[in-house]
Design an enzyme around this catalytic site. Structure first.
Site, PDB file in Angstrom:
ATOM      1  N   GLY A  92      89.562 -27.771 -58.139  1.00 19.29           N
ATOM      2  CA  GLY A  92      90.895 -28.319 -58.367  1.00 19.29           C
ATOM      3  C   GLY A  92      91.950 -27.241 -58.501  1.00 19.29           C
ATOM      4  N   ARG A  93      91.488 -26.031 -58.763  1.00 21.00           N
ATOM      5  CA  ARG A  93      92.454 -24.937 -58.923  1.00 21.00           C
ATOM      6  C   ARG A  93      91.874 -23.605 -58.469  1.00 21.00           C
ATOM      7  NH1 ARG A  93      92.442 -23.520 -65.278  1.00 21.00           N
ATOM      8  NH2 ARG A  93      90.301 -24.102 -65.717  1.00 21.00           N
ATOM      9  N   ASP A 125      97.515 -29.414 -62.225  1.00 18.83           N
ATOM     10  CA  ASP A 125      98.559 -28.614 -61.575  1.00 18.83           C
ATOM     11  C   ASP A 125      97.995 -27.447 -60.759  1.00 18.83           C
ATOM     12  OD1 ASP A 125      97.684 -26.911 -63.544  1.00 18.83           O
ATOM     13  OD2 ASP A 125      99.616 -26.719 -64.572  1.00 18.83           O
ATOM     14  N   ASP A 252      78.100 -29.538 -62.798  1.00 19.57           N
ATOM     15  CA  ASP A 252      78.951 -28.756 -61.883  1.00 19.57           C
ATOM     16  C   ASP A 252      79.088 -27.318 -62.373  1.00 19.57           C
ATOM     17  OD1 ASP A 252      80.436 -30.309 -63.942  1.00 19.57           O
ATOM     18  OD2 ASP A 252      82.091 -29.031 -63.320  1.00 19.57           O
TER      19      ASP A 252
HETATM   20  P1  AMP Z   1      86.006 -27.021 -65.711  1.00 18.72           P
HETATM   21  O1  AMP Z   1      86.216 -27.636 -67.058  1.00 18.72           O
HETATM   22  O2  AMP Z   1      86.683 -25.696 -65.546  1.00 18.72           O
HETATM   23  O3  AMP Z   1      84.580 -27.009 -65.287  1.00 18.72           O
HETATM   24  O4  AMP Z   1      86.790 -27.963 -64.679  1.00 18.72           O
HETATM   25  C1  AMP Z   1      86.406 -29.281 -64.395  1.00 18.72           C
HETATM   26  C2  AMP Z   1      87.143 -29.794 -63.193  1.00 18.72           C
HETATM   27  O5  AMP Z   1      88.528 -29.878 -63.447  1.00 18.72           O
HETATM   28  C3  AMP Z   1      87.009 -28.934 -61.940  1.00 18.72           C
HETATM   29  O6  AMP Z   1      86.952 -29.790 -60.833  1.00 18.72           O
HETATM   30  C4  AMP Z   1      88.279 -28.139 -61.953  1.00 18.72           C
HETATM   31  O7  AMP Z   1      88.633 -27.686 -60.669  1.00 18.72           O
HETATM   32  C5  AMP Z   1      89.268 -29.151 -62.485  1.00 18.72           C
HETATM   33  N1  AMP Z   1      90.444 -28.530 -63.124  1.00 18.72           N
HETATM   34  C6  AMP Z   1      90.487 -27.847 -64.295  1.00 18.72           C
HETATM   35  N2  AMP Z   1      91.732 -27.437 -64.568  1.00 18.72           N
HETATM   36  C7  AMP Z   1      92.520 -27.856 -63.532  1.00 18.72           C
HETATM   37  C8  AMP Z   1      93.912 -27.739 -63.224  1.00 18.72           C
HETATM   38  N3  AMP Z   1      94.762 -27.111 -64.027  1.00 18.72           N
HETATM   39  N4  AMP Z   1      94.325 -28.303 -62.070  1.00 18.72           N
HETATM   40  C9  AMP Z   1      93.493 -28.953 -61.250  1.00 18.72           C
HETATM   41  N5  AMP Z   1      92.190 -29.095 -61.490  1.00 18.72           N
HETATM   42  C10 AMP Z   1      91.691 -28.556 -62.613  1.00 18.72           C
HETATM   43 MG    MG Z   2      83.639 -25.993 -63.848  1.00 17.81          MG
END
Ligand code: AMP
Ligand code: MG
Length: 487
Positions: A92-93, A125, A252
């Site tokens: 997502g980022r 974002d 994931d």
């Molecule tokens: P994480 O908690 O880092 O494993 O993220 C979980 C999911 O949320 C993943 O698909 C990330 O890419 C997405 N994600 C986290 N922060 C953001 C952000 N600011 N914008 C878009 N996607 C996000």
């Molecule tokens: Mg992750």
């Protein structure tokens, strides 16, 4: 011309998979990229010129403002079980600049985290805040220093833009280096959202990239499953040995390569307590220190399920193969853990009573609220270090048993101490140290504490004078330490 000097050697094999696995995605430009942390050693190790990267040109490359001419940037699709619930996710980022081939011939992903919105951003974002990106940098590099398989951090660039979280924060981009970003969640995505051909292509690709010996095996997919189980069992055992709590072991966030990934709410435990949880959103303690091996087994069972169509044409047989492999996890994990803990006590050989010796010490540490890292450091140095447990009769009884046990092995006392030093870190990234370093950077734009901390954490098994200051515990506080997902 700086571009040629950086010497990326991109070869994007992931693009050969079906485009249902990724989207070509250019980073969104940022206002004013500034390089604030840079990993000289890693840069040279992977064959990128640090001189060329430490420049305005480098800051533009490492923020995604400029795209190296041979790069085809993508964001990757994946799904995952988050706290037990299945969801479609994806980068997502994060944007993968490419697979870089190092001078040693290793293929590594170079990815920008916080590089803007992608097809998988959902409501987000696409950006990241400076504090969490520094945190990921420090802890991932500390893990590397501890010799634990991990993704690495090459750089942090501030964007010159603000982002809105609970407060307004400075935006930043982390350059993450990984042997790949293929996750259990990538396989879950393939099964749920694509077809058999794509699942098979992903498995073949993964075997070729990470488990190439499997190509020669009678059942390459079974080999893949068993090897991933082994690597992850060893990984969790290593986490436990140093008191690491990952904090968000969603499927994931479990790599197929066996590297630790996703440094969001992770932290190192001070006082030994298997129930320790730092993450502010882990209300049930699902990812507590002492649960990590069970959760990893659960995650790997999800991985095994994805491989069922490949393991055998006969579904019943496939399920049996998968179950049989998963059932081995616990023994592999336990053996790896006990082996590691023996070394922490200076033991070279095996005796039947070792498990009890180890667990009895841990129980005492729990009872007397002893600091995990400093207990083993003090046992190594044979010092008291204000650890209350050391004054108790119970501990002294345990110590006599341990001393007797040491005498029964062939190796000398000096050899035992050297072994202990090689596995008991004198320093870990203590939460209060990490926080103080991040605060100086975020509030005062002062990176001296971070650079000092990174230097100390790069050689955690050296018992040198300069480390002593970093072994000190935080002042007692009534408020428990809390971590947040790296947003
Ligand atoms: P994480 O908690 O880092 O494993 O993220 C979980 C999911 O949320 C993943 O698909 C990330 O890419 C997405 N994600 C986290 N922060 C953001 C952000 N600011 N914008 C878009 N996607 C996000
Ligand atoms: Mg992750």
């Amino acid at each position: 011309m700086k571009e040629k000097e950086i010497k990326f050697n991109f070869d994007n094999s992931y693009l050969n998979l079906s485009d249902s696995f990724y989207k070509i995605q250019y980073p969104s430009k940022v206002k004013e990229p500034k390089l604030v942390i840079f990993n000289n050693n890693l840069s040279e190790e992977i064959g990128l010129s640090s001189n060329a990267l430490i420049s305005d040109y480098g800051a533009n490359i490492l923020s995604g403002n400029l795209i190296y001419e041979e790069s085809t940037p993508i964001s990757q699709a994946y799904a995952g079980h988050q706290f037990g619930h299945f969801t479609m996710l994806g980068d997502g980022r994060a944007i993968l600049l490419g697979e870089h081939i190092t001078p040693n011939g290793n293929r590594i992903d170079i990815q920008l985290k916080g590089a803007g919105r992608t097809a998988y951003s959902r409501g987000g974002d696409g950006r990241a805040a400076l504090g969490p990106m520094i945190r990921e940098y420090i802890i991932s590099e500390a893990m590397n220093g501890l010799r634990i398989p991990t993704t690495r951090s090459l750089a942090v660039v501030t964007t010159g833009e603000s982002i809105v979280r609970e407060r307004v924060e400075q935006g930043a981009i982390l350059t993450r280096v990984a042997s790949s970003h293929i996750r259990v969640g990538t396989f879950q995505y393939a099964v749920r959202f694509t077809n058999y051909e794509n699942l098979k292509a992903l498995a073949d690709y993964t075997i070729k990239r990470h488990y190439s010996e499997g190509e020669k095996k009678e059942n390459p997919y079974l080999y893949l499953l068993e090897e991933v189980i082994k690597r992850q069992a060893h990984l969790v055992s290593k986490w436990l040995q140093v008191g690491f709590i990952h904090g968000v072991m969603n499927t994931d966030n479990v790599t197929i390569s066996g590297e630790t990934i996703d440094y969001g709410p992770c932290a190192f435990m001070d006082t030994y307590n298997p129930e320790t949880v730092f993450s502010s959103i882990d209300y049930q303690g699902r990812y507590a220190y002492g649960n990590q091996s069970y959760i990893m087994a659960w995650n790997l069972a999800r991985f095994a399920e994805t491989l069922i169509p490949l393991l055998s044409d006969n579904e019943e047989e496939a399920i049996e193969l998968a179950q049989n492999s998963i059932s081995k996890f616990n023994d592999i994990y336990k053996e790896s853990y006990i082996m590691g803990m023996r070394k922490k006590l200076g033991l070279f050989n095996e005796e039947k009573e070792d498990d009890n010796l180890i667990y009895d010490l841990l129980n005492l540490m729990h009872k007397y609220e002893a600091d995990y890292t400093n207990t083993f450091r003090s046992l190594t140095l044979n010092i008291k270090d204000n650890i209350i447990m050391f004054e108790t009769t119970e501990f002294n009884e345990w110590k006599s048993r341990w001393q007797e046990r040491l005498k029964r092995q062939r190796e000398s006392e000096k050899e035992a101490i050297d072994l202990m030093k090689s596995v008991n870190p004198s320093v870990i990234p203590r939460n209060h140290r990490v926080e103080e370093a991040i605060e100086a950077a975020v509030k005062k734009d002062d990176y001296t504490l971070i650079n000092k901390l990174l230097d100390v954490l790069s050689t955690p098994y050296d018992y040198t004078k300069d480390k002593e200051e970093y072994t000190k515990l935080p002042k007692p506080s009534k408020i428990p330490y809390r971590t947040f997902c790296g947003t």
